[in-house]
Motif scaffolding. Structure first.
Motif, PDB file in Angstrom:
ATOM      1  N   GLN A 255      38.989  52.076  29.210  1.00  0.00           N
ATOM      2  CA  GLN A 255      38.562  52.583  28.107  1.00  0.00           C
ATOM      3  C   GLN A 255      37.378  53.529  28.505  1.00  0.00           C
ATOM      4  OE1 GLN A 255      39.589  53.183  24.953  1.00  0.00           O
ATOM      5  NE2 GLN A 255      41.534  52.610  25.752  1.00  0.00           N
ATOM      6  N   ALA A 256      36.359  53.327  29.413  1.00  0.00           N
ATOM      7  CA  ALA A 256      35.439  54.000  29.518  1.00  0.00           C
ATOM      8  C   ALA A 256      35.626  54.916  30.910  1.00  0.00           C
ATOM      9  CB  ALA A 256      34.042  53.121  30.266  1.00  0.00           C
ATOM     10  N   GLY A 257      36.715  55.028  31.210  1.00  0.00           N
ATOM     11  CA  GLY A 257      37.193  56.109  32.294  1.00  0.00           C
ATOM     12  C   GLY A 257      37.186  55.464  33.775  1.00  0.00           C
ATOM     13  N   GLY A 258      37.170  54.181  33.854  1.00  0.00           N
ATOM     14  CA  GLY A 258      37.146  53.455  35.100  1.00  0.00           C
ATOM     15  C   GLY A 258      38.429  52.969  35.225  1.00  0.00           C
ATOM     16  N   ALA A 259      38.667  51.726  36.130  1.00  0.00           N
ATOM     17  CA  ALA A 259      39.966  51.290  36.447  1.00  0.00           C
ATOM     18  C   ALA A 259      39.512  49.994  36.977  1.00  0.00           C
ATOM     19  CB  ALA A 259      40.537  52.024  37.574  1.00  0.00           C
ATOM     20  N   ILE A 260      40.751  49.094  36.951  1.00  0.00           N
ATOM     21  CA  ILE A 260      40.843  47.563  37.548  1.00  0.00           C
ATOM     22  C   ILE A 260      41.856  47.484  38.470  1.00  0.00           C
ATOM     23  CG2 ILE A 260      41.748  46.580  35.677  1.00  0.00           C
ATOM     24  CD1 ILE A 260      39.953  44.259  36.283  1.00  0.00           C
ATOM     25  N   SER A 261      41.724  46.918  39.627  1.00  0.00           N
ATOM     26  CA  SER A 261      42.954  46.581  40.565  1.00  0.00           C
ATOM     27  C   SER A 261      42.723  45.281  41.114  1.00  0.00           C
ATOM     28  CB  SER A 261      42.787  47.715  41.588  1.00  0.00           C
ATOM     29  OG  SER A 261      43.865  47.383  42.563  1.00  0.00           O
ATOM     30  N   ASP A 262      43.676  44.787  41.892  1.00  0.00           N
ATOM     31  CA  ASP A 262      43.551  43.757  42.692  1.00  0.00           C
ATOM     32  C   ASP A 262      43.772  43.878  44.037  1.00  0.00           C
ATOM     33  OD1 ASP A 262      46.330  44.525  43.246  1.00  0.00           O
ATOM     34  OD2 ASP A 262      47.290  42.655  42.494  1.00  0.00           O
ATOM     35  N   GLY A 263      43.640  45.316  44.006  1.00  0.00           N
ATOM     36  CA  GLY A 263      43.637  45.945  45.526  1.00  0.00           C
ATOM     37  C   GLY A 263      44.890  46.692  45.746  1.00  0.00           C
ATOM     38  N   THR A 264      45.780  46.394  45.029  1.00  0.00           N
ATOM     39  CA  THR A 264      47.317  47.359  45.385  1.00  0.00           C
ATOM     40  C   THR A 264      47.609  47.735  43.822  1.00  0.00           C
ATOM     41  OG1 THR A 264      48.400  45.086  45.099  1.00  0.00           O
ATOM     42  CG2 THR A 264      47.735  45.589  47.215  1.00  0.00           C
ATOM     43  N   GLN A 265      47.027  47.154  42.927  1.00  0.00           N
ATOM     44  CA  GLN A 265      47.820  47.673  41.617  1.00  0.00           C
ATOM     45  C   GLN A 265      47.094  47.621  40.271  1.00  0.00           C
ATOM     46  OE1 GLN A 265      51.069  44.988  40.151  1.00  0.00           O
ATOM     47  NE2 GLN A 265      49.889  43.104  41.236  1.00  0.00           N
ATOM     48  N   ASP A 276      45.591  29.863  33.981  1.00  0.00           N
ATOM     49  CA  ASP A 276      44.922  29.964  35.069  1.00  0.00           C
ATOM     50  C   ASP A 276      45.799  30.795  36.084  1.00  0.00           C
ATOM     51  OD1 ASP A 276      43.301  29.495  37.238  1.00  0.00           O
ATOM     52  OD2 ASP A 276      44.452  27.274  37.675  1.00  0.00           O
ATOM     53  N   HIS A 277      45.867  32.092  35.816  1.00  0.00           N
ATOM     54  CA  HIS A 277      46.344  33.216  36.877  1.00  0.00           C
ATOM     55  C   HIS A 277      45.146  33.748  37.488  1.00  0.00           C
ATOM     56  CE1 HIS A 277      49.573  36.330  37.462  1.00  0.00           C
ATOM     57  NE2 HIS A 277      48.447  36.414  38.173  1.00  0.00           N
ATOM     58  N   ARG A 278      45.092  33.262  38.821  1.00  0.00           N
ATOM     59  CA  ARG A 278      44.291  33.826  39.414  1.00  0.00           C
ATOM     60  C   ARG A 278      44.345  35.094  40.074  1.00  0.00           C
ATOM     61  NH1 ARG A 278      39.860  29.668  40.864  1.00  0.00           N
ATOM     62  NH2 ARG A 278      40.642  27.523  39.860  1.00  0.00           N
ATOM     63  N   THR A 279      43.318  35.850  40.281  1.00  0.00           N
ATOM     64  CA  THR A 279      43.610  37.419  40.933  1.00  0.00           C
ATOM     65  C   THR A 279      42.501  37.856  41.550  1.00  0.00           C
ATOM     66  OG1 THR A 279      44.533  39.550  40.607  1.00  0.00           O
ATOM     67  CG2 THR A 279      43.162  38.457  38.956  1.00  0.00           C
ATOM     68  N   PRO A 280      42.682  38.438  42.834  1.00  0.00           N
ATOM     69  CA  PRO A 280      41.547  39.397  43.271  1.00  0.00           C
ATOM     70  C   PRO A 280      41.182  40.316  42.574  1.00  0.00           C
ATOM     71  CG  PRO A 280      43.153  39.143  45.016  1.00  0.00           C
ATOM     72  CD  PRO A 280      43.966  38.575  43.722  1.00  0.00           C
ATOM     73  N   ILE A 281      39.949  40.844  42.077  1.00  0.00           N
ATOM     74  CA  ILE A 281      39.568  41.812  41.228  1.00  0.00           C
ATOM     75  C   ILE A 281      38.473  42.782  41.738  1.00  0.00           C
ATOM     76  CG2 ILE A 281      38.073  42.131  39.174  1.00  0.00           C
ATOM     77  CD1 ILE A 281      39.193  39.548  37.835  1.00  0.00           C
ATOM     78  N   TYR A 282      38.869  44.132  41.440  1.00  0.00           N
ATOM     79  CA  TYR A 282      37.907  45.179  41.723  1.00  0.00           C
ATOM     80  C   TYR A 282      37.861  46.166  40.612  1.00  0.00           C
ATOM     81  CZ  TYR A 282      38.961  43.964  46.641  1.00  0.00           C
ATOM     82  OH  TYR A 282      39.120  43.262  48.222  1.00  0.00           O
ATOM     83  N   VAL A 283      36.908  46.220  39.963  1.00  0.00           N
ATOM     84  CA  VAL A 283      36.706  46.826  38.793  1.00  0.00           C
ATOM     85  C   VAL A 283      35.391  47.713  38.607  1.00  0.00           C
ATOM     86  CG1 VAL A 283      35.176  45.010  37.576  1.00  0.00           C
ATOM     87  CG2 VAL A 283      36.741  46.786  36.050  1.00  0.00           C
ATOM     88  N   GLY A 284      35.493  48.982  38.422  1.00  0.00           N
ATOM     89  CA  GLY A 284      34.419  49.994  38.074  1.00  0.00           C
ATOM     90  C   GLY A 284      34.846  51.440  38.237  1.00  0.00           C
ATOM     91  N   SER A 285      34.164  52.441  38.784  1.00  0.00           N
ATOM     92  CA  SER A 285      34.445  53.831  38.662  1.00  0.00           C
ATOM     93  C   SER A 285      35.898  54.085  39.326  1.00  0.00           C
ATOM     94  CB  SER A 285      33.510  54.349  39.649  1.00  0.00           C
ATOM     95  OG  SER A 285      32.113  54.092  39.099  1.00  0.00           O
ATOM     96  N   LYS A 286      36.591  55.015  38.584  1.00  0.00           N
ATOM     97  CA  LYS A 286      38.015  55.323  39.073  1.00  0.00           C
ATOM     98  C   LYS A 286      38.149  55.544  40.653  1.00  0.00           C
ATOM     99  CE  LYS A 286      41.947  57.497  37.385  1.00  0.00           C
ATOM    100  NZ  LYS A 286      42.715  58.386  36.258  1.00  0.00           N
TER     101      LYS A 286
END
Length: 299
Positions: A255-265, A276-286
């Motif tokens: 909503q702030a123009g950024g993005a979140i990904s697990d590295g692939t999607q 308890d669905h674990r996931t890699p997380i990358y979140v921030g600037s698009k």
């Protein structure tokens, strides 16, 4: 100054949802008041084998009790509970997902921690992040701050001396900044993540990592960059939970123009298979998240 309720009254949210948002937001007051008496570890582990701080348990019990009595909520999925808590007789038809106290290991050293919350319509807690009606977090730092989106931009409120949330910032956009922080043990990182962190360093990135997802993401929201908790050797699913942590924070980021990904999607498109669905997380600037996915494709 515009209050939280005045802001909500200007949105398309139905009255019961506005009331639920306010009810949750103002639990920040008793939670903050409970810090002094709940400094220690509780001597117990949550369902994921993680040692619980006393305030983890206190905040979890408190919020579940308040929401259960409200009649607004059919389901609650909490990081501190092994199963979804259900209230079949509730009049409302909302589901709440939450990490009642994120970063609780920092309580004893008085660093910022927070509460992460997502609200879904339809009474089902295991939905895609993109279907959230509301995502919000309360950050307990020098100020008590509420960051919220109802699907129409990101707004931040601060608790004033009269214990009222007043507007601090509106229509926040994540800049394309250079902050970065990564959890996990460095010598267990996978090659794609190593390459990405090296790229951040080569591009003049500044390391910022406290161990509180909420606090670290709030810096990214303000200054731009990326927060990471990657997959690791023997732990392809990473550590953080999609339901309680990834989806609410990711919804705010998008909503702030950024993005979140697990590295692939895009993580917001993933249907959780269990609480308890674990996931890699990358979140921030698009643009930074696009760089992450480019590095991951090469590993």
């Amino acid at each position: 100054m515009k209050t939280l309720r005045q802001y909500l009254d200007g949105t398309a949210c139905e009255k019961q949802l506005k009331d639920l948002i306010e009810l949750i937001a103002y639990q920040s007051i008793p939670i903050r008041d409970a810090f002094i008496d709940n400094q220690s570890y509780a001597g117990t582990e949550n369902t994921y084998g993680e040692e619980q701080a006393a305030l983890d348990k206190w905040a979890d019990t408190h919020i579940i009790s308040v929401l259960g009595k409200s009649g607004f909520v059919k389901e609650i999925a909490s990081e501190e509970q092994p199963d979804i808590v259900r209230f079949p007789d509730a009049e409302g038809d909302y589901a709440v997902v939450m990490d009642p106290l994120d970063g609780s290991s920092l309580i004893q050293v008085n660093l910022a921690v927070g509460t992460i919350v997502g609200i879904y319509r339809g009474g089902n807690a295991l939905q895609k992040g993109e279907d959230l009606a509301v995502a919000m977090y309360m950050l307990y730092g020098p100020m008590t701050v509420l960051t919220i989106t109802v699907g129409n931009g990101v707004f931040t409120f601060a608790l004033n001396s009269e214990e009222t949330f007043v507007l601090l910032k509106e229509n926040i956009q994540i800049p394309e900044g250079k902050l970065f922080g990564s959890g996990g043990i460095r010598n267990e990182w996978l090659s794609g993540h190593h390459d990405f962190i090296s790229l951040c360093e080569q591009n003049g990135g500044k390391l910022r990592y406290s161990g509180s997802f909420v606090a670290d993401f709030h810096q990214i929201l303000t200054y731009g960059g990326v927060y990471c908790y990657p997959a690791a050797q023997g732990k392809p699913e990473g550590k953080l939970r999609l339901v309680f942590e990834g989806n609410p924070i990711g919804f705010i980021a998008k909503q702030a123009g950024g993005a979140i990904s697990d590295g692939t999607q895009d993580l917001l498109t993933v249907i959780p298979t269990k609480p308890d669905h674990r996931t890699p997380i990358y979140v921030g600037s698009k643009n930074v998240i696009e760089s992450v996915e480019s590095c991951m494709k090469k590993q």
